[in-house]
Design a protein around this motif. Structure first.
Motif, short mmCIF file in Angstrom:
data_model
loop_
_atom_site.label_atom_id
_atom_site.label_comp_id
_atom_site.label_asym_id
_atom_site.label_seq_id
_atom_site.Cartn_x
_atom_site.Cartn_y
_atom_site.Cartn_z
N HIS A 127 88.41 43.55 18.85
CA HIS A 127 88.67 43.54 17.40
C HIS A 127 89.88 44.39 17.05
O HIS A 127 90.23 44.54 15.90
N ASP A 128 90.51 44.96 18.07
CA ASP A 128 91.72 45.75 17.86
C ASP A 128 92.92 44.85 18.14
O ASP A 128 93.14 44.43 19.27
N SER A 129 93.69 44.56 17.10
CA SER A 129 94.80 43.60 17.23
C SER A 129 95.87 44.07 18.21
O SER A 129 96.68 43.27 18.67
N THR A 130 95.88 45.36 18.54
CA THR A 130 96.90 45.87 19.46
C THR A 130 96.53 45.63 20.91
O THR A 130 97.38 45.71 21.80
N THR A 131 95.26 45.34 21.19
CA THR A 131 94.84 45.16 22.59
C THR A 131 94.41 43.73 22.91
O THR A 131 94.26 43.38 24.07
N VAL A 132 94.22 42.90 21.90
CA VAL A 132 93.77 41.52 22.16
C VAL A 132 94.86 40.76 22.90
O VAL A 132 96.03 40.80 22.52
N HIS A 133 94.44 40.06 23.94
CA HIS A 133 95.41 39.32 24.76
C HIS A 133 94.83 37.97 25.16
O HIS A 133 93.75 37.90 25.75
N ILE A 134 95.54 36.90 24.84
CA ILE A 134 95.15 35.57 25.30
C ILE A 134 96.36 34.99 26.05
O ILE A 134 97.38 34.66 25.43
N PRO A 135 96.30 34.94 27.39
CA PRO A 135 97.44 34.45 28.17
C PRO A 135 97.81 33.01 27.77
O PRO A 135 96.97 32.12 27.79
N THR A 136 99.07 32.81 27.42
CA THR A 136 99.51 31.53 26.86
C THR A 136 99.37 30.38 27.85
O THR A 136 98.76 29.35 27.53
N ARG A 137 99.96 30.52 29.02
CA ARG A 137 99.97 29.41 29.99
C ARG A 137 98.56 28.97 30.41
O ARG A 137 98.26 27.77 30.37
N PRO A 138 97.69 29.90 30.82
CA PRO A 138 96.33 29.48 31.20
C PRO A 138 95.58 28.82 30.04
O PRO A 138 94.82 27.87 30.25
N PHE A 139 95.79 29.32 28.81
CA PHE A 139 95.13 28.71 27.65
C PHE A 139 95.58 27.26 27.47
O PHE A 139 94.77 26.36 27.23
N LEU B 185 91.32 32.76 33.41
CA LEU B 185 91.89 33.23 32.15
C LEU B 185 91.20 34.52 31.69
O LEU B 185 91.85 35.48 31.27
N ILE B 186 89.88 34.54 31.80
CA ILE B 186 89.09 35.71 31.39
C ILE B 186 89.43 36.92 32.28
O ILE B 186 89.55 38.04 31.80
N TYR C 276 96.82 25.29 29.77
CA TYR C 276 96.32 24.47 30.88
C TYR C 276 94.87 24.07 30.62
O TYR C 276 94.48 22.92 30.87
N LEU C 277 94.10 24.98 30.08
CA LEU C 277 92.71 24.69 29.72
C LEU C 277 92.66 23.57 28.69
O LEU C 277 91.85 22.64 28.79
N CYS C 278 93.54 23.63 27.70
CA CYS C 278 93.60 22.59 26.65
C CYS C 278 93.99 21.24 27.25
O CYS C 278 93.50 20.19 26.81
N ASN C 279 94.86 21.25 28.26
CA ASN C 279 95.23 20.00 28.94
C ASN C 279 94.02 19.38 29.65
O ASN C 279 93.88 18.15 29.69
N LEU C 280 93.16 20.22 30.20
CA LEU C 280 91.94 19.72 30.84
C LEU C 280 91.00 19.10 29.80
O LEU C 280 90.34 18.10 30.06
N VAL C 281 90.97 19.70 28.61
CA VAL C 281 90.15 19.16 27.51
C VAL C 281 90.64 17.77 27.12
O VAL C 281 89.83 16.87 26.85
#
Length: 217
Positions: free
Chosen positions: A27-39, A17-18, A41-46
């Motif tokens: 800290h720039d809202s225009t460049t911040v990216h958190i890929p939805t699917r991998p995130f 994911l990283i 999947y990580l939560c499913n592992l939790v």
């Protein structure tokens, strides 16, 4: 999934994911990216880690699962548009929906807090494996989820706390077969070292969109 491999799988997923995240100013809202699917999947592992704590985490597990499903449904409706979680927050904020009803923004907030809880739990376990599991869960809950829970959630949790396994049982459930505690501890510390900066970035995003102080009703 092989017994006790959730920690290793979480390390692999979070590392991927990283790598997938574009580099830029966090800290720039225009460049911040958190890929939805991998995130998600990580939560499913939790969820699978929470399952090992037993019935105590049933309410939290159900919440995590529902929040994952809510975001998955949105993502399925238009994968290219919703491939970045931050774009979902931005869209709902622009539409004035972020803090209303069963929004995806709220789902993201509670998933992040569940990851906070998991980090706190693993940190305490890695620091002192001899500590009573009930105490580990209670202290982790107090500093991560309790400040945001209403009295109903807190009361349900308090009753369920009596059902936690002892720490040896929990550690044995987390360990892959034939693995030593030292190796598990190393894996937990690796996962913590990856999760902490990732969650700090998420926290800065929640502050940016005014979602960091959101409480359950």
């Amino acid at each position: 999934m092989e017994k006790g491999s959730e920690i290793k799988s979480s390390i692999e997923e979070l590392s991927m994911l990283i790598k997938l995240k574009p580099t830029g100013d966090n800290h720039d809202s225009t460049t911040v990216h958190i890929p939805t699917r991998p995130f998600l999947y990580l939560c499913n592992l939790v969820i699978q880690v929470l399952d090992k704590i037993g019935p105590t985490m049933a309410v939290l597990r159900q919440d995590v699962n529902q929040n994952i499903q809510r975001l998955e449904m949105l993502c399925d409706s238009d994968p290219p548009m919703y491939s970045n979680l931050v774009e979902i927050l931005k869209k709902e904020a622009d539409e004035g929906k972020a803090r209303k009803g069963a929004s995806c923004s709220k789902a993201f907030v509670w998933l992040a807090r569940s990851l906070d809880f998991t980090v706190a739990l693993l940190q305490r376990l890695a620091e002192d494996p001899g500590q009573k599991m009930e105490q580990v869960v209670e202290e982790s809950y107090k500093v991560t989820l309790k400040p945001w829970h209403g009295w109903i959630s807190s009361a349900a949790y308090k009753v369920a706390l009596k059902l936690v396994p002892d720490n040896k049982t929990f550690i044995d459930l987390l360990k892959p077969k034939d693995e030593t505690y030292d190796t598990l501890k190393e894996d937990m510390q690796t996962l913590i070292s990856l999760l902490v900066p990732f969650l700090e970035e998420i926290q800065s995003i929640l502050i940016l969109y005014g979602l960091d102080r959101l409480k359950s009703t």
